[in-house]
Design an enzyme around this catalytic site. Structure first.
Site, PDB file in Angstrom:
ATOM      1  N   ILE A 150      -7.928   3.360  -1.468  1.00 21.32           N
ATOM      2  CA  ILE A 150      -9.069   4.112  -0.391  1.00 21.32           C
ATOM      3  C   ILE A 150     -10.489   3.472  -0.895  1.00 21.32           C
ATOM      4  CG2 ILE A 150      -7.711   6.147  -0.331  1.00 21.32           C
ATOM      5  CD1 ILE A 150      -9.046   7.531  -2.468  1.00 21.32           C
ATOM      6  N   TYR A 190     -15.779   2.155  -5.645  1.00 20.68           N
ATOM      7  CA  TYR A 190     -14.716   1.040  -5.093  1.00 20.68           C
ATOM      8  C   TYR A 190     -14.885  -0.422  -5.691  1.00 20.68           C
ATOM      9  CZ  TYR A 190     -12.115  -1.670  -1.768  1.00 20.68           C
ATOM     10  OH  TYR A 190     -11.091  -2.539  -1.068  1.00 20.68           O
ATOM     11  N   ASN A 191     -16.026  -0.975  -5.841  1.00 16.99           N
ATOM     12  CA  ASN A 191     -16.252  -2.106  -6.484  1.00 16.99           C
ATOM     13  C   ASN A 191     -15.752  -2.149  -7.758  1.00 16.99           C
ATOM     14  OD1 ASN A 191     -17.852  -3.038  -4.251  1.00 16.99           O
ATOM     15  ND2 ASN A 191     -19.596  -2.269  -4.851  1.00 16.99           N
ATOM     16  N   ASN A 212      -0.589  -1.884  -3.229  1.00 15.21           N
ATOM     17  CA  ASN A 212      -1.613  -2.280  -2.295  1.00 15.21           C
ATOM     18  C   ASN A 212      -2.317  -1.066  -2.117  1.00 15.21           C
ATOM     19  OD1 ASN A 212      -2.475  -3.387   0.414  1.00 15.21           O
ATOM     20  ND2 ASN A 212      -1.160  -1.598   1.075  1.00 15.21           N
ATOM     21  N   SER A 261     -13.462  -0.017  -9.145  1.00 14.30           N
ATOM     22  CA  SER A 261     -11.986   0.167  -9.468  1.00 14.30           C
ATOM     23  C   SER A 261     -11.415  -1.142  -9.070  1.00 14.30           C
ATOM     24  CB  SER A 261     -11.498   0.984  -8.333  1.00 14.30           C
ATOM     25  OG  SER A 261     -11.721   0.567  -6.828  1.00 14.30           O
ATOM     26  N   LYS A 262     -11.890  -1.861  -8.293  1.00 13.38           N
ATOM     27  CA  LYS A 262     -11.309  -3.291  -8.033  1.00 13.38           C
ATOM     28  C   LYS A 262     -11.390  -4.361  -9.105  1.00 13.38           C
ATOM     29  CE  LYS A 262      -9.494  -2.160  -4.170  1.00 13.38           C
ATOM     30  NZ  LYS A 262      -8.042  -1.961  -3.999  1.00 13.38           N
TER      31      LYS A 262
HETATM   32  P1  NAD Z   1      -5.354   0.940   5.081  1.00 13.44           P
HETATM   33  O1  NAD Z   1      -6.055   2.406   4.885  1.00 13.44           O
HETATM   34  O2  NAD Z   1      -4.742   0.421   6.366  1.00 13.44           O
HETATM   35  O3  NAD Z   1      -4.073   0.958   4.028  1.00 13.44           O
HETATM   36  C1  NAD Z   1      -4.076   1.617   2.882  1.00 13.44           C
HETATM   37  C2  NAD Z   1      -2.743   2.457   2.912  1.00 13.44           C
HETATM   38  O4  NAD Z   1      -2.670   3.161   1.396  1.00 13.44           O
HETATM   39  C3  NAD Z   1      -2.595   3.448   4.069  1.00 13.44           C
HETATM   40  O5  NAD Z   1      -1.351   3.317   4.705  1.00 13.44           O
HETATM   41  C4  NAD Z   1      -2.497   4.850   3.306  1.00 13.44           C
HETATM   42  O6  NAD Z   1      -2.016   5.923   3.858  1.00 13.44           O
HETATM   43  C5  NAD Z   1      -2.178   4.460   1.751  1.00 13.44           C
HETATM   44  N1  NAD Z   1      -2.296   5.296   0.813  1.00 13.44           N
HETATM   45  C6  NAD Z   1      -3.783   5.742   0.728  1.00 13.44           C
HETATM   46  N2  NAD Z   1      -3.809   6.443  -0.408  1.00 13.44           N
HETATM   47  C7  NAD Z   1      -2.706   6.648  -0.996  1.00 13.44           C
HETATM   48  C8  NAD Z   1      -1.917   7.269  -1.890  1.00 13.44           C
HETATM   49  N3  NAD Z   1      -2.834   8.194  -2.889  1.00 13.44           N
HETATM   50  N4  NAD Z   1      -0.753   7.142  -2.180  1.00 13.44           N
HETATM   51  C9  NAD Z   1      -0.078   6.290  -1.465  1.00 13.44           C
HETATM   52  N5  NAD Z   1      -0.628   5.784  -0.393  1.00 13.44           N
HETATM   53  C10 NAD Z   1      -1.775   5.851  -0.219  1.00 13.44           C
HETATM   54  O7  NAD Z   1      -6.278  -0.153   4.231  1.00 13.44           O
HETATM   55  P2  NAD Z   1      -5.960  -1.604   3.931  1.00 13.44           P
HETATM   56  O8  NAD Z   1      -7.400  -2.291   4.382  1.00 13.44           O
HETATM   57  O9  NAD Z   1      -4.816  -2.090   4.394  1.00 13.44           O
HETATM   58  O10 NAD Z   1      -5.932  -1.257   2.385  1.00 13.44           O
HETATM   59  C11 NAD Z   1      -5.077  -1.995   1.564  1.00 13.44           C
HETATM   60  C12 NAD Z   1      -5.244  -2.551   0.288  1.00 13.44           C
HETATM   61  O11 NAD Z   1      -6.106  -3.507   0.337  1.00 13.44           O
HETATM   62  C13 NAD Z   1      -6.300  -1.489  -0.587  1.00 13.44           C
HETATM   63  O12 NAD Z   1      -6.169  -1.313  -1.601  1.00 13.44           O
HETATM   64  C14 NAD Z   1      -7.728  -1.964  -0.264  1.00 13.44           C
HETATM   65  O13 NAD Z   1      -8.606  -1.671  -1.129  1.00 13.44           O
HETATM   66  C15 NAD Z   1      -7.774  -3.553  -0.249  1.00 13.44           C
HETATM   67  N6  NAD Z   1      -8.505  -4.264   0.648  1.00 13.44           N
HETATM   68  C16 NAD Z   1      -8.829  -4.136   1.685  1.00 13.44           C
HETATM   69  C17 NAD Z   1      -9.734  -4.858   2.187  1.00 13.44           C
HETATM   70  C18 NAD Z   1     -10.222  -4.659   3.888  1.00 13.44           C
HETATM   71  O14 NAD Z   1     -11.494  -5.167   3.999  1.00 13.44           O
HETATM   72  N7  NAD Z   1      -9.487  -4.014   4.555  1.00 13.44           N
HETATM   73  C19 NAD Z   1     -10.495  -5.713   1.644  1.00 13.44           C
HETATM   74  C20 NAD Z   1     -10.265  -6.090   0.170  1.00 13.44           C
HETATM   75  C21 NAD Z   1      -9.070  -5.336  -0.373  1.00 13.44           C
END
Ligand code: NAD
Length: 321
Positions: free
Chosen positions: A135, A198-199, A132, A201-202
């Site tokens: 960034i 980001y796009n 999960n 990477s996903k």
């Molecule tokens: P968030 O920032 O709340 O959570 C991300 C977590 O990853 C944080 O706790 C951060 O400390 C941790 N993290 C970051 N870099 C890290 C590293 N190098 N090693 C270990 N931990 C690390 O954001 P989120 O929105 O909950 O994101 C979670 C996942 O969901 C991500 O992969 C994000 O791309 C994906 N996502 C989010 C959204 C959105 O709209 N929020 C949409 C689609 C996908």
């Protein structure tokens, strides 16, 4: 040979469309029956071991609570270890029998090996790996990207972090006939302006795990989650110009998203999208991709940058001429 290729190019698209139309109604009924069957035979994760990266906040934190409610043992990993203690306490109070927390950076391969090893040494097994941690990077148009090294971290965390953790986890998941859950993004299907890396990477992570799914067969389950826009620290951290764009799209809640992902993983689904409304764009993407580009640009691009983004979108055609 050339003639055969030409014949295939000409005949296959309409034949395929015809076959698709004929098979659509029975395949939908089959899918519905399979969904009911899987819902009745959901995996019971009580006392199973689940490793979640990026569990200190947002979607990862909510996934931890959802597994905790189902009685799973948790290994919580995050680069911000100091934030994991509170998540661990809450997970225990929700029903998790045991929780361990590990500080690690998923972009470092030896950290990935360490947190997988520490989890297996502590619990003796691994059943689900949730990739999960992610960034987004600073929003910028491709044209204005001066130094790409600023963005390599996005690939290192989002793509290589999930790949490395999975490679180290595979031997343990094969023993438990376990599952990998990867949190990609709806941006993998419908890329948004200003976050090209980001796009990418996903998109890369979706392709990687679809390949692994084919290679692993029934040995390891793969659930690819492609969340839409969800209210978390990641979305709130985005720069002001992008927040302006994000205000036009209704954000989902992290708890709903976490619940949908765990529910799907336990059902053994191949994909899950939450909020699910972006799935309505799939047929448009196939038949009218230019409409989807236009809609994403209109809805998501900040008003001040709209003309610049339009210029970027037509650039390849200009080059081809
Ligand atoms: P968030 O920032 O709340 O959570 C991300 C977590 O990853 C944080 O706790 C951060 O400390 C941790 N993290 C970051 N870099 C890290 C590293 N190098 N090693 C270990 N931990 C690390 O954001 P989120 O929105 O909950 O994101 C979670 C996942 O969901 C991500 O992969 C994000 O791309 C994906 N996502 C989010 C959204 C959105 O709209 N929020 C949409 C689609 C996908």
């Amino acid at each position: 040979m050339d003639a055969i290729t030409k014949l295939l190019d000409f005949a296959l698209p309409p034949l395929s469309l015809l076959l698709f139309t004929i098979l659509m109604p029975p395949s939908l009924i089959f899918k519905l029956l399979m969904h009911v069957r899987k819902s009745l035979r959901k995996e019971n994760v009580a006392n199973k071991v689940v490793l979640i990266t990026g569990a200190a906040s947002g979607i990862g934190e909510q996934i931890a609570y959802e597994y905790a409610r189902r009685g799973a043992k948790l290994s919580l990993v995050d680069i911000r270890k100091e934030n994991l203690a509170a998540v661990s306490d809450k997970a225990r109070s929700l029903g998790s029998p045991d929780v361990t927390i590990i500080g690690a950076d998923v972009s470092k391969p030896h950290d990935c090996k360490r947190f997988v090893d520490e989890t297996v040494n502590y619990f003796g097994r691994l059943d689900h790996l949730v990739n999960n941690a992610g960034i987004s990077g600073r929003p910028v148009t491709v044209e204005n990207m001066r130094d790409v090294s600023e963005y390599t971290a996005v690939m290192d965390v989002n793509f290589w972090g999930a790949v490395n953790a999975t490679i180290y986890a595979i031997p343990h998941l094969k023993i438990s006939k376990g599952r990998v859950i990867v949190i990609a993004s709806v941006c993998a299907w419908f890329p948004l302006p200003l976050i090209s890396i980001y796009n990418a990477s996903k998109g890369a992570i979706v392709n990687f795990f679809e390949t692994l799914r084919m290679e692993a067969g029934s040995g390891i389950g793969i659930t690819i989650a492609t969340p839409g826009l969800v209210k978390t620290e990641l979305t709130l951290r985005a720069k002001c110009e992008f927040q302006d764009a994000m205000r036009r799209v209704r954000m989902g809640s992290a708890s709903e998203c976490g619940k949908a992902i765990v529910e799907s993983a336990c059902r053994g689904d191949m994909y899950v999208t939450d909020p699910s409304w972006p799935k309505a764009l799939f047929p448009w993407k196939v038949f009218h991709p230019q409409f989807v580009d236009w809609a994403c640009n209109l809805i998501c691009a900040p008003s001040s940058n709209k003309s610049a983004i339009k210029t970027n979108l037509v650039m390849p055609q200009h080059k081809a001429e």
